[in-house]
Design a protein around this motif. Structure first.
Motif, PDB file in Angstrom:
ATOM      1  N   ALA A  15       0.823  -1.208   0.000  1.00 13.60           N
ATOM      2  CA  ALA A  15       0.000   0.000   0.000  1.00 13.60           C
ATOM      3  C   ALA A  15       0.861   1.263   0.000  1.00 13.60           C
ATOM      4  O   ALA A  15       0.576   2.223  -0.724  1.00 13.60           O
ATOM      5  N   VAL A  16       1.927   1.283   0.803  1.00 14.34           N
ATOM      6  CA  VAL A  16       2.814   2.455   0.855  1.00 14.34           C
ATOM      7  C   VAL A  16       3.501   2.664  -0.487  1.00 14.34           C
ATOM      8  O   VAL A  16       3.633   3.801  -0.967  1.00 14.34           O
ATOM      9  N   ALA A  17       3.941   1.577  -1.116  1.00 17.81           N
ATOM     10  CA  ALA A  17       4.576   1.697  -2.435  1.00 17.81           C
ATOM     11  C   ALA A  17       3.595   2.241  -3.467  1.00 17.81           C
ATOM     12  O   ALA A  17       3.960   3.091  -4.304  1.00 17.81           O
ATOM     13  N   PHE A  18       2.363   1.789  -3.408  1.00 18.00           N
ATOM     14  CA  PHE A  18       1.352   2.267  -4.352  1.00 18.00           C
ATOM     15  C   PHE A  18       1.058   3.754  -4.143  1.00 18.00           C
ATOM     16  O   PHE A  18       0.983   4.529  -5.106  1.00 18.00           O
ATOM     17  N   VAL A  19       0.899   4.180  -2.879  1.00 19.41           N
ATOM     18  CA  VAL A  19       0.642   5.597  -2.583  1.00 19.41           C
ATOM     19  C   VAL A  19       1.835   6.451  -2.989  1.00 19.41           C
ATOM     20  O   VAL A  19       1.680   7.535  -3.569  1.00 19.41           O
ATOM     21  N   THR A  20       3.037   5.979  -2.686  1.00 20.67           N
ATOM     22  CA  THR A  20       4.246   6.731  -3.045  1.00 20.67           C
ATOM     23  C   THR A  20       4.362   6.897  -4.551  1.00 20.67           C
ATOM     24  O   THR A  20       4.693   7.982  -5.047  1.00 20.67           O
ATOM     25  N   ILE A  70       4.190  10.783   4.820  1.00 24.07           N
ATOM     26  CA  ILE A  70       2.778  10.917   4.469  1.00 24.07           C
ATOM     27  C   ILE A  70       2.281   9.642   3.794  1.00 24.07           C
ATOM     28  O   ILE A  70       1.169   9.171   4.067  1.00 24.07           O
ATOM     29  N   ALA A  71       3.091   9.072   2.902  1.00 18.49           N
ATOM     30  CA  ALA A  71       2.705   7.828   2.242  1.00 18.49           C
ATOM     31  C   ALA A  71       2.592   6.684   3.244  1.00 18.49           C
ATOM     32  O   ALA A  71       1.708   5.821   3.121  1.00 18.49           O
ATOM     33  N   VAL A  72       3.478   6.663   4.244  1.00 17.81           N
ATOM     34  CA  VAL A  72       3.399   5.642   5.290  1.00 17.81           C
ATOM     35  C   VAL A  72       2.086   5.769   6.054  1.00 17.81           C
ATOM     36  O   VAL A  72       1.408   4.763   6.334  1.00 17.81           O
ATOM     37  N   LEU A  73       1.694   6.989   6.377  1.00 18.31           N
ATOM     38  CA  LEU A  73       0.436   7.198   7.090  1.00 18.31           C
ATOM     39  C   LEU A  73      -0.761   6.743   6.260  1.00 18.31           C
ATOM     40  O   LEU A  73      -1.614   5.977   6.743  1.00 18.31           O
ATOM     41  N   GLY A 321      -1.812  13.944   6.819  1.00 20.23           N
ATOM     42  CA  GLY A 321      -0.461  14.053   6.265  1.00 20.23           C
ATOM     43  C   GLY A 321      -0.143  15.441   5.762  1.00 20.23           C
ATOM     44  O   GLY A 321       0.940  15.981   6.000  1.00 20.23           O
ATOM     45  N   ILE A 322      -1.109  16.063   5.076  1.00 22.32           N
ATOM     46  CA  ILE A 322      -0.899  17.424   4.577  1.00 22.32           C
ATOM     47  C   ILE A 322      -0.751  18.401   5.733  1.00 22.32           C
ATOM     48  O   ILE A 322       0.098  19.306   5.708  1.00 22.32           O
ATOM     49  N   SER A 323      -1.576  18.229   6.775  1.00 21.60           N
ATOM     50  CA  SER A 323      -1.477  19.120   7.926  1.00 21.60           C
ATOM     51  C   SER A 323      -0.128  18.974   8.629  1.00 21.60           C
ATOM     52  O   SER A 323       0.449  19.956   9.091  1.00 21.60           O
ATOM     53  N   PHE A 324       0.402  17.737   8.697  1.00 18.97           N
ATOM     54  CA  PHE A 324       1.720  17.542   9.293  1.00 18.97           C
ATOM     55  C   PHE A 324       2.796  18.227   8.466  1.00 18.97           C
ATOM     56  O   PHE A 324       3.697  18.881   9.018  1.00 18.97           O
ATOM     57  N   PHE A 325       2.704  18.104   7.155  1.00 20.52           N
ATOM     58  CA  PHE A 325       3.687  18.738   6.276  1.00 20.52           C
ATOM     59  C   PHE A 325       3.647  20.259   6.426  1.00 20.52           C
ATOM     60  O   PHE A 325       4.684  20.924   6.532  1.00 20.52           O
ATOM     61  N   LEU A 326       2.426  20.831   6.453  1.00 12.96           N
ATOM     62  CA  LEU A 326       2.290  22.272   6.614  1.00 12.96           C
ATOM     63  C   LEU A 326       2.769  22.729   7.980  1.00 12.96           C
ATOM     64  O   LEU A 326       3.455  23.752   8.103  1.00 12.96           O
TER      65      LEU A 326
END
Length: 368
Positions: A15-20, A70-73, A321-326
């Motif tokens: 799943a992480v590879a697919f999201v990444t 973010i992809a891991v999450l 994930g976006i909120s963490f990045f911001l």
């Protein structure tokens, strides 16, 4: 337990590879569209589609480093929510997979992502990013920052030097270099202005097209100013190519070791290093955010989902994930402006999300 771990790890990795891959494809498309415009602007200089593709490909490691937590999450949330919807996690719980065992299994997987993120951010992203900038500079001009270029400083026992480098060429040479020499009392002793300079192998710069100006010492009988034109000049110093590149490139494009060495150089020469210290600690703490992300995703396995629930969970993971990045970027700017402790500025976003993760784990998992 090995069979359970193999099942969970395989699903999460897939799943992480697919999201990444999805995120990287999106960023690749956006970067390429932007570079296509640059192809039209710099076509006369020889900038072609193949160069644009090479530049965009070299930027992939930097995007991968930023997107991996973010992809891991998102990937872990998807797997945990799917396990909950299909009742697979309920079966695993009845087979002896308690909350602490599940948490320990995910933390072991998170440590693998931590090592991968650190390796990408420290060994793959900086050289690829620098190669991308040099490739672009070959056709679009030299690397520079601001209107006056980079300023560096070197202290010695008999005085100090202020060095200004306007830009760096793709071959590593410097152009429009100025050196101001001050005595121990802070009075200007001499200036050097060179059209270009090369890094030597013996802790010296080889300058070309030099104009040297020597000023009289304070209290001297004569007020004569000596000027000289030199075809070449050797200036010994301890300023390396990595330090000049660090001053011209963004701190996030440097490895942890390069940042540490550059911070020591700035501190030894009484220069502010707040910006680089924050980036150094971000390099230290950012890979650890993968552990926070897997802890945040675990409570989704204990929720009860109906039709469409997984889509809502994935959307929530994207927003988190976006909120963490911001938040990570906002705290970096705020810490630099407010002069916060660098390590606290870098660690605070992860600490906030860790508190949220443990709260969710305690409320949704342990209390049930």
């Amino acid at each position: 337990m090995k069979t359970i771990r193999r099942l969970i790890y395989g699903e999460v990795l897939y799943a992480v590879a697919f999201v990444t891959l999805g995120f990287l494809s999106l960023f690749f498309f956006f970067d390429f569209v932007e570079e296509v415009q640059a192809v039209g602007r710099y076509a006369a200089a020889g900038y072609r589609i193949v160069h644009a593709l090479s530049y965009v490909a070299l930027m992939i490691p930097s995007h991968l480093y930023e997107l991996l937590p973010i992809a891991v999450l998102i990937g872990t949330i998807f797997v945990m929510a799917r396990f909950a919807q299909s009742s697979e996690f309920t079966i695993l719980r009845t087979s002896g997979l308690g909350p602490w065992r599940a948490l320990r299994a995910l933390l072991l997987l998170g440590l693998g992502f931590v090592a991968l993120t650190f390796a990408i951010g420290d060994y793959l992203s900086p050289p690829a990013d620098r190669a991308a900038q040099l490739l672009k500079a070959r056709y679009q001009g030299s690397i520079t920052v601001g209107q006056t270029g980079a300023w560096l400083k070197e202290q010695r026992a008999d005085g100090q030097y202020a060095v200004n480098v306007r830009s760096m060429a793709p071959d590593g040479s410097m152009s429009d270099v100025r050196v101001f020499e001050f005595d121990s009392q802070g009075f200007l002793r001499s200036t050097l202005q060179a059209e270009s300079a090369q890094f030597g192998a013996d802790d010296a710069w080889q300058m070309a097209g030099v104009r040297r100006t020597d000023f009289p010492a304070r209290g001297a009988d004569t007020a004569r100013i000596d000027r000289a034109q030199l075809a070449s000049y050797r200036w010994p110093n301890q300023i390396s190519a990595e330090m000049v590149a660090a001053a011209l490139l963004k701190p996030k494009r440097m490895s942890t070791i390069d940042l540490f060495q550059y911070i020591r150089h700035l501190q030894a020469n009484s220069q502010t290093a707040q910006r680089y210290e924050i980036e150094f600690w971000r390099k230290v703490f950012y890979p650890l955010s993968c552990l926070v992300m897997v802890v945040l995703a675990l409570p989704f396995a204990y929720l009860h989902f109906r039709s469409g629930g997984i889509a809502n969970s994935v959307f929530g993971g994207v927003m988190a994930g976006i909120s963490f990045f911001l938040l990570n970027n906002v705290f970096g700017y705020m810490g630099n402006l407010q002069n916060w402790q660098p390590w606290l500025t870098a660690a605070l976003p992860g600490m906030i999300y860790l508190a949220l993760s443990l709260t969710a784990f305690g409320w949704l998992v342990l209390r049930r």
